[in-house]
Scaffold this motif. Structure first.
Motif, PDB file in Angstrom:
ATOM      1  N   GLU A 134      21.953  21.001  61.357  1.00 46.74           N
ATOM      2  CA  GLU A 134      22.501  22.245  61.910  1.00 46.74           C
ATOM      3  C   GLU A 134      23.947  22.442  61.472  1.00 46.74           C
ATOM      4  O   GLU A 134      24.341  23.551  61.065  1.00 46.74           O
ATOM      5  N   LEU A 135      24.742  21.402  61.529  1.00 46.04           N
ATOM      6  CA  LEU A 135      26.142  21.510  61.107  1.00 46.04           C
ATOM      7  C   LEU A 135      26.256  21.789  59.608  1.00 46.04           C
ATOM      8  O   LEU A 135      27.090  22.604  59.176  1.00 46.04           O
ATOM      9  N   ILE A 136      25.422  21.125  58.818  1.00 43.31           N
ATOM     10  CA  ILE A 136      25.465  21.339  57.364  1.00 43.31           C
ATOM     11  C   ILE A 136      25.065  22.767  57.021  1.00 43.31           C
ATOM     12  O   ILE A 136      25.679  23.410  56.140  1.00 43.31           O
ATOM     13  N   GLN A 137      24.057  23.281  57.690  1.00 44.44           N
ATOM     14  CA  GLN A 137      23.630  24.662  57.430  1.00 44.44           C
ATOM     15  C   GLN A 137      24.735  25.645  57.790  1.00 44.44           C
ATOM     16  O   GLN A 137      24.984  26.606  57.054  1.00 44.44           O
ATOM     17  N   ILE A 138      25.417  25.403  58.906  1.00 39.12           N
ATOM     18  CA  ILE A 138      26.510  26.295  59.304  1.00 39.12           C
ATOM     19  C   ILE A 138      27.658  26.238  58.300  1.00 39.12           C
ATOM     20  O   ILE A 138      28.331  27.242  58.024  1.00 39.12           O
ATOM     21  N   ALA A 139      27.855  25.039  57.718  1.00 44.72           N
ATOM     22  CA  ALA A 139      28.903  24.901  56.696  1.00 44.72           C
ATOM     23  C   ALA A 139      28.547  25.622  55.404  1.00 44.72           C
ATOM     24  O   ALA A 139      29.415  25.837  54.550  1.00 44.72           O
ATOM     25  N   GLY A 140      27.257  25.972  55.256  1.00 45.15           N
ATOM     26  CA  GLY A 140      26.811  26.616  54.029  1.00 45.15           C
ATOM     27  C   GLY A 140      26.549  25.639  52.906  1.00 45.15           C
ATOM     28  O   GLY A 140      26.403  26.037  51.738  1.00 45.15           O
ATOM     29  N   ALA A 141      26.459  24.352  53.235  1.00 46.55           N
ATOM     30  CA  ALA A 141      26.219  23.321  52.225  1.00 46.55           C
ATOM     31  C   ALA A 141      24.723  23.059  52.080  1.00 46.55           C
ATOM     32  O   ALA A 141      23.912  23.435  52.934  1.00 46.55           O
ATOM     33  N   ASP A 142      24.346  22.391  51.012  1.00 48.88           N
ATOM     34  CA  ASP A 142      22.958  22.009  50.793  1.00 48.88           C
ATOM     35  C   ASP A 142      22.660  20.745  51.609  1.00 48.88           C
ATOM     36  O   ASP A 142      23.418  19.767  51.532  1.00 48.88           O
ATOM     37  N   PRO A 143      21.576  20.735  52.403  1.00 43.66           N
ATOM     38  CA  PRO A 143      21.300  19.591  53.288  1.00 43.66           C
ATOM     39  C   PRO A 143      21.196  18.262  52.557  1.00 43.66           C
ATOM     40  O   PRO A 143      21.680  17.239  53.067  1.00 43.66           O
ATOM     41  N   LEU A 144      20.600  18.244  51.375  1.00 43.13           N
ATOM     42  CA  LEU A 144      20.442  16.986  50.661  1.00 43.13           C
ATOM     43  C   LEU A 144      21.721  16.602  49.935  1.00 43.13           C
ATOM     44  O   LEU A 144      22.176  15.457  50.014  1.00 43.13           O
ATOM     45  N   HIS A 145      22.309  17.520  49.256  1.00 45.88           N
ATOM     46  CA  HIS A 145      23.508  17.191  48.475  1.00 45.88           C
ATOM     47  C   HIS A 145      24.694  16.855  49.373  1.00 45.88           C
ATOM     48  O   HIS A 145      25.545  16.022  48.996  1.00 45.88           O
ATOM     49  N   GLU A 146      24.774  17.479  50.550  1.00 46.96           N
ATOM     50  CA  GLU A 146      25.861  17.130  51.471  1.00 46.96           C
ATOM     51  C   GLU A 146      25.665  15.715  52.013  1.00 46.96           C
ATOM     52  O   GLU A 146      26.628  14.957  52.173  1.00 46.96           O
ATOM     53  N   ARG A 147      24.425  15.353  52.288  1.00 44.86           N
ATOM     54  CA  ARG A 147      24.177  13.975  52.722  1.00 44.86           C
ATOM     55  C   ARG A 147      24.511  12.989  51.602  1.00 44.86           C
ATOM     56  O   ARG A 147      25.072  11.913  51.857  1.00 44.86           O
ATOM     57  N   LEU A 148      24.160  13.337  50.391  1.00 42.64           N
ATOM     58  CA  LEU A 148      24.513  12.474  49.264  1.00 42.64           C
ATOM     59  C   LEU A 148      26.022  12.326  49.141  1.00 42.64           C
ATOM     60  O   LEU A 148      26.550  11.240  48.890  1.00 42.64           O
ATOM     61  N   ARG A 149      26.738  13.412  49.333  1.00 42.47           N
ATOM     62  CA  ARG A 149      28.204  13.354  49.236  1.00 42.47           C
ATOM     63  C   ARG A 149      28.792  12.437  50.299  1.00 42.47           C
ATOM     64  O   ARG A 149      29.745  11.693  50.048  1.00 42.47           O
ATOM     65  N   LEU A 150      28.204  12.481  51.491  1.00 39.18           N
ATOM     66  CA  LEU A 150      28.731  11.712  52.606  1.00 39.18           C
ATOM     67  C   LEU A 150      28.251  10.265  52.623  1.00 39.18           C
ATOM     68  O   LEU A 150      28.852   9.420  53.278  1.00 39.18           O
ATOM     69  N   CYS A 151      27.171   9.973  51.919  1.00 39.93           N
ATOM     70  CA  CYS A 151      26.531   8.658  52.028  1.00 39.93           C
ATOM     71  C   CYS A 151      27.383   7.571  51.380  1.00 39.93           C
ATOM     72  O   CYS A 151      27.793   7.686  50.220  1.00 39.93           O
ATOM     73  N   SER A 152      27.585   6.484  52.122  1.00 34.39           N
ATOM     74  CA  SER A 152      28.450   5.394  51.652  1.00 34.39           C
ATOM     75  C   SER A 152      27.678   4.118  51.355  1.00 34.39           C
ATOM     76  O   SER A 152      28.283   3.065  51.138  1.00 34.39           O
ATOM     77  N   HIS A 153      26.349   4.183  51.319  1.00 34.39           N
ATOM     78  CA  HIS A 153      25.517   3.000  51.168  1.00 34.39           C
ATOM     79  C   HIS A 153      24.628   3.192  49.947  1.00 34.39           C
ATOM     80  O   HIS A 153      23.807   4.125  49.902  1.00 34.39           O
ATOM     81  N   ALA A 154      24.787   2.319  48.943  1.00 39.89           N
ATOM     82  CA  ALA A 154      24.103   2.529  47.661  1.00 39.89           C
ATOM     83  C   ALA A 154      22.582   2.622  47.792  1.00 39.89           C
ATOM     84  O   ALA A 154      21.962   3.530  47.214  1.00 39.89           O
ATOM     85  N   PRO A 155      21.899   1.721  48.512  1.00 46.75           N
ATOM     86  CA  PRO A 155      20.446   1.867  48.638  1.00 46.75           C
ATOM     87  C   PRO A 155      20.039   3.174  49.310  1.00 46.75           C
ATOM     88  O   PRO A 155      19.026   3.791  48.940  1.00 46.75           O
TER      89      PRO A 155
END
Length: 750
Positions: free
Chosen positions: A560-581
């Motif tokens: 919900e927050l990502i959609q409101i930001a206008g970001a892509d749900p998958l790519h925003e998670r990828l940007r935020l993800c800090s764990h290689a696996p």
């Protein structure tokens, strides 16, 4: 008797012994194994068991598989781990769940309950040490938490390799041929001239040898069974209807029973009138049991019918009478006095929200029943001071402790015959149904009693998955997620479940926030707080435990927050993800689902990710709008499990987990009215129908060094519900904030 000694640098100890041609070899952590009567159950006369995992006698090789088989293939994978190193033919394998024993403790299952994230490199070894020590101290022979493979991977392979080495040395001693010139194949030692010496013929000599100080395990390139799809050992029996579950047991002289207990869970029985039931055809005896009455008859149907003739005056339950009132109690728990944990508190959430437009939402999930196809049952016989129990269980040591306390018998006089279960999903971690069988056997001694619950008794006397409420506050900045403050309130599974076992677990209950606090996203300002709700209905572990509901709460809020930001749900998670696996599974599911392309007319996709039980899983669900309804078309699942031991079984488990999770997300809830459960059978607790089942594509990634060896029975459950909810939003604009999804106006499935 051979001398016990060190086996490997992992501080694994092994012993071997033989009498009259029998040899038993096994491994265990931390201390020497001491033989007790419990582990001698099932041995033929003259055999001596010194260690717990491999038994070799005149009947061939039997592998002890102490983790329960609940349909997930646990017996087969445990057998494969031993057979790979012992070098026996798959077709010759026999398995035996063995007798309950502390030596079979689970050293991995407690890790999920520690306030240490699976991604922590620094504290990971600490979590491992605590889990091993805690499992040993509690004698935690426990099947759950997708821990069977992780716990067994080293110790069972070493058990097989140690037995093989002893047999090779025994052959060398018997034949005079150098050990280096001998090989093994399919349960025999092979001499250079081709002569085969069966393991059974070498067992007695092997038992006299000193246990090797170390053994070499096969390299992966040389595996015969592991890493390949093997026919499950129970497949023929299940396909032909000859498999024996607890409900299938037949014994000479058997009588049959059922029970009726207070549907107001935990309430008392004020009085009852069984005069009509006592006169019913086939009824042998009416027996008081804890919280209710048991009916013993000459067949199950007559016991069921007689039970309907009993009049009861039930005492009230202590919890609120309705689901609505229970949810109000949950909502009232967002107070400082009930704060249980705050293990995620990055950045400065309060400051970030103070200067931003705050987005707020409330999400909730209901109670869920386990509802296994095989209702609770046990066959119990008390005769001449010996108690025998035939049933499926996930916690055999605790079951025996319960029976010992109830009967006053010594441990060596209680014999558990563990059987495969027709489903469980955590339900057979409890032992209430076995207690009732023991109570009946104490009142009607001599003959075996088969106690079976009606489906209605099973549904209305469950220990369900807890209900929960989440409150989210968040903010976005420059098209990115900037702040997320997630508070979750739920009853404690840990205190409820372990309390019934007489155990007190100190510290916070991480199940309240599992699948939320430990997610590998570096949101600049990120806080997750757990609030412990006073126990309402007694609760227990349900497939994937806390993460089962929290993934919906966390991932839908995030989406919900990502959609409101206008970001892509998958790519925003990828940007935020800090764990290689975790990044790899997100990227893999992006590739699998063709996320960056348009799904086609009338279709939309939703994504969810959850790291649970150490396994990162990403799921994309593609839905299709058909008039005013939703059809689930395709599901894409990427998971990181370390090593895939059986590709087909992994795929089957993931597919089953997805169907299980989606069916519950669509339709299922356990509600309460007038103090009792409303749903009494499958017509009111509907799962996914066959025609609704989507195509499911599964990819398992393997990077052992970063994730270790992991199980997959549960981790694919949590992301399914939020992925579906997020897909529905993408297709319709309807944001569902509660489960089941059909409770949200405008959502209907075909």
């Amino acid at each position: 008797m051979s001398r016990l000694g060190m086996v490997s640098r992992r501080a694994v100890l092994v012993g071997a012994g033989a009498v009259a041609g029998g040899l038993v070899v096994g491994v265990y952590f931390f201390e020497r194994f001491r033989v007790n009567a419990r582990l001698k159950d099932g041995l033929d006369k003259g055999q001596l068991m010194l260690t717990p995992y491999v038994r070799i006698g005149e009947d061939g090789v039997t592998i002890i598989t102490p983790r329960a088989d609940l349909g997930q293939g646990a017996y087969s994978v445990q057998a494969a781990l031993v057979a790979e190193e012992l070098d026996i033919a798959w077709s010759d394998i026999k398995v035996d769940p063995g007798a309950p024993s502390s030596v079979y403790y689970n050293g991995k299952v407690l890790k999920e309950g520690l306030p240490i994230a699976a991604t922590s490199v620094l504290l990971g070894p600490v979590a491992e040490a605590i889990s091993q020590a805690g499992g040993k101290f509690l004698s935690l022979q426990w099947t759950g938490g997708s821990s069977t493979v992780a716990d067994a991977y080293d110790r069972l392979r070493i058990a097989g390799a140690t037995a093989r080495e002893l047999l090779l040395r025994a052959a060398a001693k018997q034949t005079g041929i150098a050990r280096a010139d001998l090989k093994t194949r399919d349960g025999a030692v092979i001499a250079p001239n081709g002569r085969a010496l069966s393991y059974a013929s070498l067992a007695e000599i092997a038992a006299t040898l000193e246990v090797p100080a170390d053994v070499k395990l096969r390299e992966r390139k040389d595996w015969r069974y592991l890493g390949k799809s093997m026919p499950r050992l129970d497949m023929v029996a299940k396909c032909t209807g000859t498999a024996t579950f607890g409900i299938d047991i037949r014994l000479p002289g058997m009588v049959y029973a059922t029970v009726c207990t207070n549907p107001h869970l935990g309430g008392t029985l004020r009085s009852y009138d069984a005069s009509r039931a006592a006169k019913a055809r086939g009824v042998l005896k009416i027996v008081p049991v804890k919280g209710g009455v048991g009916i013993i008859a000459d067949n199950t149907w007559r016991a069921f019918q007689a039970a309907k003739l009993i009049g009861f005056d039930w005492g009230e339950a202590s919890y609120p009478a309705s689901s609505a009132a229970m949810f109000e109690e949950v909502r009232a728990s967002f107070i400082p006095e009930r704060r249980d944990s705050r293990c995620k508190d990055d950045g400065d959430v309060d400051a970030a929200l103070a200067g931003a437009k705050v987005i707020e939402a409330e999400y909730c999930v209901p109670y869920l029943a386990h509802a296994p196809l095989e209702p609770m049952n046990a066959v119990v016989q008390l005769k001449d001071g010996r108690l025998d129990i035939w049933t499926g269980t996930q916690a055999p040591v605790f079951l025996v402790k319960m029976a010992r306390k109830l009967t006053g018998l010594a441990a060596e006089d209680i014999h558990l015959h563990a059987l495969p279960s027709g489903g469980s999903f955590g339900r057979r971690l409890e032992n209430d149904y076995v207690r009732q069988g023991v109570e009946l056997a104490m009142a009607y001694q001599g003959r075996p009693i088969k106690m079976t619950w009606t489906r209605e008794e099973d549904m209305t006397h469950d220990f369900p998955r807890p209900l929960a409420v989440a409150r989210m506050r968040g903010a976005v900045k420059d098209g990115k997620l900037d702040a997320c403050d997630l508070a979750i309130a739920a009853p404690s599974v840990t205190s409820s479940q372990f309390g019934r076992l007489g155990l007190h677990m100190p510290g916070p209950d991480m199940a309240i926030v599992a699948g939320a606090w430990d997610q590998p996203f570096r949101i600049p300002n990120y806080r997750v707080t757990g609030y412990r709700v006073p126990e309402l209905v007694r609760v227990s572990s349900w497939r994937s435990v806390g993460a089962s509901g929290n993934a919906f709460l966390h991932e839908c809020c995030l989406d919900e927050l990502i959609q409101i930001a206008g970001a892509d749900p998958l790519h925003e998670r990828l940007r935020l993800c800090s764990h290689a696996p975790s990044r790899r599974v997100l990227d893999e599911v992006r590739r699998m689902s063709c996320w960056d392309s348009k799904p086609g007319p009338g279709r939309a996709r939703g994504l969810a990710f959850t790291l649970s039980f150490g396994v990162p899983v990403a799921e994309v669900i593609e839905v299709e709008k058909i008039n005013d309804a939703i059809r689930i078309a395709r599901v894409f699942v990427a998971a990181e499990v370390g090593v895939v031991l059986d590709p087909d079984n992994l795929k089957n488990q993931v597919e089953g987990a997805v169907v299980w999770a989606l069916g519950h997300a669509m339709n299922a809830e356990l509600t309460f009215a007038n103090g009792r459960a409303v749903q009494t059978n499958y017509h009111e607790y509907e799962g996914m129908r066959l025609y609704q089942a989507p195509e499911i594509e599964v990819v398992a990634l393997e990077t052992t060094g970063e994730t270790g060896i992991r199980g997959i029975g549960e981790p694919a459950v949590p992301p399914a519900a939020p992925a579906l909810a997020n897909a529905i939003f993408a297709a319709t604009g309807i944001r569902a904030r509660q489960l089941p999804l059909i409770k949200t106006e405008g959502i209907r499935f075909v």
